[in-house]
Design a protein around this motif. Sequence first.
Motif, mmCIF file in Angstrom:
data_model
loop_
_atom_site.group_PDB
_atom_site.id
_atom_site.type_symbol
_atom_site.label_atom_id
_atom_site.label_comp_id
_atom_site.label_asym_id
_atom_site.label_seq_id
_atom_site.Cartn_x
_atom_site.Cartn_y
_atom_site.Cartn_z
ATOM 1 N N UNK A 12 26.192 68.840 21.705
ATOM 2 C CA UNK A 12 26.299 68.250 23.043
ATOM 3 C C UNK A 12 25.968 66.755 23.003
ATOM 4 N N UNK A 13 24.809 66.437 22.422
ATOM 5 C CA UNK A 13 24.393 65.037 22.374
ATOM 6 C C UNK A 13 25.353 64.183 21.557
ATOM 7 N N UNK A 14 25.862 64.730 20.449
ATOM 8 C CA UNK A 14 26.781 63.950 19.609
ATOM 9 C C UNK A 14 28.078 63.661 20.350
ATOM 10 N N UNK A 15 28.575 64.653 21.118
ATOM 11 C CA UNK A 15 29.818 64.421 21.873
ATOM 12 C C UNK A 15 29.587 63.333 22.918
ATOM 13 N N UNK A 16 28.452 63.407 23.602
ATOM 14 C CA UNK A 16 28.160 62.387 24.618
ATOM 15 C C UNK A 16 28.051 61.007 23.969
ATOM 16 N N UNK A 107 28.880 72.066 10.246
ATOM 17 C CA UNK A 107 30.019 71.234 9.845
ATOM 18 C C UNK A 107 30.651 70.546 11.067
ATOM 19 N N UNK A 108 30.728 71.280 12.177
ATOM 20 C CA UNK A 108 31.236 70.649 13.409
ATOM 21 C C UNK A 108 30.380 69.435 13.742
ATOM 22 N N UNK A 109 29.069 69.621 13.626
ATOM 23 C CA UNK A 109 28.163 68.494 13.915
ATOM 24 C C UNK A 109 28.391 67.344 12.923
ATOM 25 N N UNK A 110 28.642 67.699 11.647
ATOM 26 C CA UNK A 110 28.842 66.637 10.643
ATOM 27 C C UNK A 110 30.099 65.828 10.972
ATOM 28 N N UNK A 114 30.200 61.941 11.883
ATOM 29 C CA UNK A 114 31.076 60.999 11.163
ATOM 30 C C UNK A 114 31.841 60.127 12.152
ATOM 31 N N UNK A 115 32.331 60.741 13.214
ATOM 32 C CA UNK A 115 33.077 59.982 14.230
ATOM 33 C C UNK A 115 32.150 58.966 14.914
ATOM 34 N N UNK A 116 30.925 59.445 15.209
ATOM 35 C CA UNK A 116 29.964 58.555 15.874
ATOM 36 C C UNK A 116 29.660 57.350 14.984
ATOM 37 N N UNK A 122 24.438 55.775 15.608
ATOM 38 C CA UNK A 122 23.590 56.385 14.571
ATOM 39 C C UNK A 122 22.504 57.200 15.243
ATOM 40 N N UNK A 123 22.284 58.414 14.710
ATOM 41 C CA UNK A 123 21.227 59.263 15.265
ATOM 42 C C UNK A 123 19.886 58.794 14.712
#
Length: 512
Positions: A12-16, A107-110, A114-116, A122-123
């Motif tokens: 969720x956070x990565x998509x946002x 892997x979805x998160x990875x 990568x897109x971010x 950067x997280x």
Amino acid sequence: MSTVMIVGAGPTGLTLACELAVRGVSFRIVDSAEGPFAGSRAKGVQPRTLEVFDRLGIVDEIVSSGLVGLPYRQHTADGGFLDVPRPVPAQRPDVPWPAPVLIPQWRTEAVLRGRLEALGGRVEYGTALVDAEVTNDAVRAKLEHAGGTDEVELAWLVGCDGGRSTVRRIVKLGFLGETHEDMRMLVGDLHVEGVDRAHWHVWRPEGGGFLAMAPLAGTEAFQLQIAIGPKSPDSPTLENFQQLVERYTGRSDIRLSRPDWTSLWRANVRMVDRYRAGRVFVAGDAAHVHTPAGGQGMNTGIQDAFNLGWKLAAVQRGADSALLDSYEAERLPVARHVLELSTRLAATTLSSKTQGLIARTEDTSQLGISYRESPLAHELRSAPGSLRAGDRAPDVPGLVDREGRSLRLFDVFRGPQATLLAFGEGWGPVLDVGLAAAAGVHAVRVLSPGIAVPEDGGTPTLVDSLNHASTIWEPGTGALFAVRPDGVIGFADDRRDPVALVTWLRVAGLAR
Ligand SMILES: Cc1cc2nc3c(=O)[nH]c(=O)nc-3n(C[C@H](O)[C@H](O)[C@H](O)COP(=O)(O)OP(=O)(O)OC[C@H]3O[C@@H](n4cnc5c(N)ncnc54)[C@H](O)[C@@H]3O)c2cc1C
């Protein structure tokens, strides 16, 4: 000063974060964990989420890293089995990805990370939000990390911090629902000898419960889910997994090893009473938790973030902050529906002899989720067809541009902008007024074959060479649709009225 603080770097956070990065909104994304999460957890990416990933430019990577249409093998007590095929539904002109992709969550998160990173984000791992003070004008967030504590001032705070959300607690949102102590599972990613990797293996012992083993694409591991009774040992150790597998399968030749990740899962079915408290929002598991049946959790969180991101960006550019109220108006009913759906599917999973763990229906695909009741849905036609403002904007293949290239409508939508889609002739003046008022909006005309393409060189024109657009979008003798940045139809009119369009653009925060 960053504008937005995203707490939690799960899906969720990565998509946002991607949605804010692509629109140039400054943000920080922090996660209390020391690094990325390593478990498979949510392994079904639903068709509607694949469409989000298309807009983010990562769908090909997700699809090529996963599995589609893995058949079930239902094992029986006599050592036999029944194969339950799961044919991949045929591609439809309006739905390019009709089946879920099976891919481990890490892997979805990875791929999202990568897109971010490609977008410059950067997280910040090892950084926990521990408190926040919220006023009408700002949020003061207190962060803890190895170097000490920090206080930062922000315009907005978004809790994407999972089921035990600190953000939810700080702003005192209710989390209503039930905990089902009798529904528990051991879940884990382990190496398995003795079963093939071409099936999703399921055992349902006579005494109740189930055991499922799904091969995880791109790894040597399987995800195991074992429903356990109230008196069963519940520590997620390798020994317990092995013992339960022997008991449920009646076989000693299935050997487990190398647990990459294991966990005990308890059924919690809960959702927030509000999605917003002033300058604070919650999204994903922080807003709703339920059983994994139907593979909805991660998908719903990603859709929450996709709904919120462009609205936050519009408000940062000066749109009325009332736009942000539409986030709750649109997403809270979806959470309520998902809780009902997953609870119903969990009951089927536990009782059915042949159904698998992830049902595949129009409902679970999330393609039918619509916001027709939203304040952002302006349906102004006197006789609309089955596709209306508030609905998902469907795809159309076979649109030919001036250079003779064949495009899909999703090629036109891809990216952060909204799209004005004019079917038929006579929309030029309306589009001119709309585009002059708007920011982050582009326009495309779609004409039927045989109609002369105007030579005005302005708005790009596409010819509906296969006549799919006229069947799927039902524009009649001409209609103008506005497709929001999250792929939802916001506006539909057939009156060639520029005032109505500009009104909608303002309500949607896309024009001043
Ligand atoms: C065992 C299990 C099996 C599941 N199976 C499925 C499935 O089959 N299908 C499905 O769709 N869903 C499934 N789910 C649910 C799915 O994994 C979640 O819906 C999904 O992870 C939600 O994503 P999220 O980003 O909202 O939250 P999370 O993935 O929980 O991410 C929250 C992040 O916030 C961080 N965080 C927490 N507190 C703080 C803080 N104070 N400060 C900073 N960071 C913080 C955490 O470290 C974490 O990284 C399963 C969940 C579990 C536990």
